[in-house]
Enzyme design. Sequence first.
Site, PDB file in Angstrom:
ATOM      1  N   HIS A  17       0.875  -1.177   0.000  1.00 44.63           N
ATOM      2  CA  HIS A  17       0.000   0.000   0.000  1.00 44.63           C
ATOM      3  C   HIS A  17       0.916   1.232   0.000  1.00 44.63           C
ATOM      4  O   HIS A  17       1.999   1.191   0.590  1.00 44.63           O
ATOM      5  CB  HIS A  17      -0.812   0.148   1.287  1.00 44.63           C
ATOM      6  CG  HIS A  17      -1.687  -0.998   1.695  1.00 44.63           C
ATOM      7  ND1 HIS A  17      -1.222  -2.073   2.404  1.00 44.63           N
ATOM      8  CD2 HIS A  17      -3.017  -1.185   1.562  1.00 44.63           C
ATOM      9  CE1 HIS A  17      -2.243  -2.888   2.669  1.00 44.63           C
ATOM     10  NE2 HIS A  17      -3.342  -2.383   2.185  1.00 44.63           N
ATOM     11  N   ASP A  21       2.327   1.958   3.389  1.00 44.01           N
ATOM     12  CA  ASP A  21       3.378   1.062   3.922  1.00 44.01           C
ATOM     13  C   ASP A  21       4.754   1.555   3.537  1.00 44.01           C
ATOM     14  O   ASP A  21       5.737   1.279   4.222  1.00 44.01           O
ATOM     15  CB  ASP A  21       3.280  -0.346   3.293  1.00 44.01           C
ATOM     16  CG  ASP A  21       1.922  -0.970   3.421  1.00 44.01           C
ATOM     17  OD1 ASP A  21       1.202  -0.630   4.362  1.00 44.01           O
ATOM     18  OD2 ASP A  21       1.604  -1.819   2.561  1.00 44.01           O
ATOM     19  N   GLU A  25     -11.155  -6.807  -3.190  1.00 43.04           N
ATOM     20  CA  GLU A  25     -10.905  -7.847  -2.184  1.00 43.04           C
ATOM     21  C   GLU A  25     -12.082  -7.904  -1.219  1.00 43.04           C
ATOM     22  O   GLU A  25     -12.251  -7.015  -0.384  1.00 43.04           O
ATOM     23  CB  GLU A  25      -9.599  -7.539  -1.437  1.00 43.04           C
ATOM     24  CG  GLU A  25      -9.225  -8.636  -0.465  1.00 43.04           C
ATOM     25  CD  GLU A  25      -7.852  -8.436   0.155  1.00 43.04           C
ATOM     26  OE1 GLU A  25      -6.918  -7.975  -0.546  1.00 43.04           O
ATOM     27  OE2 GLU A  25      -7.708  -8.734   1.351  1.00 43.04           O
ATOM     28  N   GLU A  42      -9.228 -13.635  -0.041  1.00 45.69           N
ATOM     29  CA  GLU A  42      -8.360 -13.930   1.115  1.00 45.69           C
ATOM     30  C   GLU A  42      -8.987 -15.039   1.950  1.00 45.69           C
ATOM     31  O   GLU A  42     -10.180 -15.000   2.274  1.00 45.69           O
ATOM     32  CB  GLU A  42      -8.175 -12.653   1.944  1.00 45.69           C
ATOM     33  CG  GLU A  42      -7.329 -12.903   3.176  1.00 45.69           C
ATOM     34  CD  GLU A  42      -6.786 -11.619   3.786  1.00 45.69           C
ATOM     35  OE1 GLU A  42      -6.427 -10.695   3.024  1.00 45.69           O
ATOM     36  OE2 GLU A  42      -6.712 -11.561   5.019  1.00 45.69           O
ATOM     37  N   HIS A  78     -10.824 -13.935   5.105  1.00 43.18           N
ATOM     38  CA  HIS A  78     -12.042 -13.181   4.823  1.00 43.18           C
ATOM     39  C   HIS A  78     -13.179 -14.130   4.453  1.00 43.18           C
ATOM     40  O   HIS A  78     -14.341 -13.894   4.807  1.00 43.18           O
ATOM     41  CB  HIS A  78     -11.820 -12.190   3.678  1.00 43.18           C
ATOM     42  CG  HIS A  78     -10.790 -11.137   3.975  1.00 43.18           C
ATOM     43  ND1 HIS A  78     -10.442 -10.169   3.067  1.00 43.18           N
ATOM     44  CD2 HIS A  78     -10.026 -10.894   5.073  1.00 43.18           C
ATOM     45  CE1 HIS A  78      -9.515  -9.377   3.589  1.00 43.18           C
ATOM     46  NE2 HIS A  78      -9.241  -9.804   4.799  1.00 43.18           N
ATOM     47  N   ASP A 119     -10.002 -11.864  12.412  1.00 40.23           N
ATOM     48  CA  ASP A 119      -9.169 -11.900  11.208  1.00 40.23           C
ATOM     49  C   ASP A 119      -7.710 -11.839  11.663  1.00 40.23           C
ATOM     50  O   ASP A 119      -7.098 -10.778  11.670  1.00 40.23           O
ATOM     51  CB  ASP A 119      -9.521 -10.689  10.328  1.00 40.23           C
ATOM     52  CG  ASP A 119      -8.717 -10.647   9.049  1.00 40.23           C
ATOM     53  OD1 ASP A 119      -8.206 -11.705   8.639  1.00 40.23           O
ATOM     54  OD2 ASP A 119      -8.613  -9.561   8.471  1.00 40.23           O
ATOM     55  N   ASP A 139      -4.974 -13.239  10.457  1.00 45.24           N
ATOM     56  CA  ASP A 139      -3.922 -13.158   9.427  1.00 45.24           C
ATOM     57  C   ASP A 139      -2.693 -14.002   9.755  1.00 45.24           C
ATOM     58  O   ASP A 139      -1.548 -13.521   9.655  1.00 45.24           O
ATOM     59  CB  ASP A 139      -3.484 -11.692   9.223  1.00 45.24           C
ATOM     60  CG  ASP A 139      -4.488 -10.878   8.427  1.00 45.24           C
ATOM     61  OD1 ASP A 139      -5.221 -11.453   7.607  1.00 45.24           O
ATOM     62  OD2 ASP A 139      -4.547  -9.642   8.637  1.00 45.24           O
ATOM     63  N   ASP A 189      -0.781 -12.543   2.779  1.00 39.51           N
ATOM     64  CA  ASP A 189      -1.291 -11.434   3.594  1.00 39.51           C
ATOM     65  C   ASP A 189      -1.346 -11.969   5.030  1.00 39.51           C
ATOM     66  O   ASP A 189      -2.415 -12.183   5.590  1.00 39.51           O
ATOM     67  CB  ASP A 189      -2.668 -10.993   3.079  1.00 39.51           C
ATOM     68  CG  ASP A 189      -3.104  -9.675   3.704  1.00 39.51           C
ATOM     69  OD1 ASP A 189      -2.420  -9.208   4.624  1.00 39.51           O
ATOM     70  OD2 ASP A 189      -4.138  -9.133   3.264  1.00 39.51           O
TER      71      ASP A 189
HETATM   72  C1  XUL Z   1      -7.274  -6.477   5.263  1.00 43.34           C
HETATM   73  C2  XUL Z   1      -6.568  -6.910   4.058  1.00 43.34           C
HETATM   74  C3  XUL Z   1      -5.783  -5.874   3.339  1.00 43.34           C
HETATM   75  C4  XUL Z   1      -5.812  -6.014   1.848  1.00 43.34           C
HETATM   76  C5  XUL Z   1      -5.112  -4.881   1.123  1.00 43.34           C
HETATM   77  O1  XUL Z   1      -7.955  -7.476   5.929  1.00 43.34           O
HETATM   78  O2  XUL Z   1      -6.601  -8.064   3.703  1.00 43.34           O
HETATM   79  O3  XUL Z   1      -4.478  -5.931   3.791  1.00 43.34           O
HETATM   80  O4  XUL Z   1      -5.248  -7.208   1.436  1.00 43.34           O
HETATM   81  O5  XUL Z   1      -5.566  -3.642   1.488  1.00 43.34           O
HETATM   82 CO    CO Z   2      -5.787  -9.128   2.109  1.00 44.25          CO
END
Ligand code: XUL
Ligand code: CO
Length: 436
Positions: free
Chosen positions: A100, A103, A231, A267, A270, A306, A308, A338
């Site tokens: 991003h 970042d 996304e 994702e 998600h 979430d 991750d 991610d």
């Molecule tokens: C948030 C997420 C983000 C996107 C990019 O849950 O997955 O990091 O991948 O903005």
């Molecule tokens: Co993501």
Amino acid sequence: MSTGFFRDITEIPFEGPGSANPLAFQHYDPNEVVMGKRMEDHLRFAVCYWHNFVWPGNDPFGGQTFERPWFSDGMAAAKLKADVAFEMFQLLGVPYFCFHDFDARPEGDSFAENTRNLEEITDYFAGKMEVTGMKLLWGTANLFSHRRFMSGAATNPDPDVFAFSAATVKTCMDATAKLGGENYVLWGGREGYESLLNTNLAQEDAQLGRFLNMVVEYKHKIGFEGAILIEPKPQEPTKHQYDYDTATVYGFLKRHGLENEVKVNLEQGHAILAGHSFEHEIATAVALGIFGSIDMNRNDYQSGWDTDQFPNNTPEVALAYYHILQNGGFTTGGTNFDAKLRRQSLDPEDLLMAHIGGMDICARGLKAAAAMMEDGTLHGFVEDRYAGWKSDEAQAMMAGNRTLDQIAGRVLAEDVNPTPKSGKQEYLENVVNRFV
Ligand code: XUL
Ligand code: CO
């Protein structure tokens, strides 16, 4: 010259199954040919900038746990961060990365300063990409961290926030195009609501539709050849996010005339938050013709957040790649991790081990998926299950050449009386278990 962050660790070798070296791959051999293609070209791994190099280790109850030499403001720190990031990409031998704007560049006091900073740091990336051969899987704008986005970006009640967001996306698309990015992602973290009491749903849908149409128009204007990807995520940070899941996104795209222009970046975590499996989301996107790319991770199934985390479940990953391979594999998409460390995993080598494990799990999943494809039992079963639709009469029904009353007439005349057939779910699950 090396930053020394990873001390004396050298490029992670492939040592094969059974190796006890924590800094070696057991399953990911980029050159191994799977179904006629190198594993690296199938998986198209990407490392993300944000979780690895930006996240300080905070959670809702505590702050920073990681200490990184680049954790300070300013361009010098941003460049040190880039140096370490590209060192890590090289150590892991991944072909791609993702970022991003937020970042990569220092946050400025204005749109103009943000843009200048983004240009400077992405020029710095370009130099590093040239030297290392690294490629950009996708770029994106962070339209959710800064307080100006607290009530949404494209869906903000304030048109100035809409404009600021549009301007920011333009600069991020420019940066992505400059770096040869293969996709541009939009994750609508704040595009949703906290309370219906203060929200005009129809107005916000119209705003989001207009915004995305402008993104697509700009893509064509600048000749960006990558895919535009949404996304989906059902919630977190908002109570309800508009891009809830693949099916919801498809409805939105149809409504705004974009179903042939925009695809999805799916994702794993998600999908679970939306009450689906990962393969459900992939299979749905494939069926609707909008499958693009994946963000690979997993949630903690007990906390329901979430979280991750890096993937570590081969059967789950295998089914995801099975559906991707059935669709012919990735085109512009790839496998972006991610995923982030746990906040107690402080050591630089933890960053490497996390990715090594994730890449190995994906390699195992891919190999299992390829074996399922080559075996053909699953595919053959599904083919047989629908074989009746090849008959002339069935095709006439599907082509719209039969009315309800014509069909009723035939069912009566021929005494059509279907015999139920077993769906054989347990047998099929046993077939999958032969390969995972
Ligand atoms: C948030 C997420 C983000 C996107 C990019 O849950 O997955 O990091 O991948 O903005
Ligand atoms: Co993501």
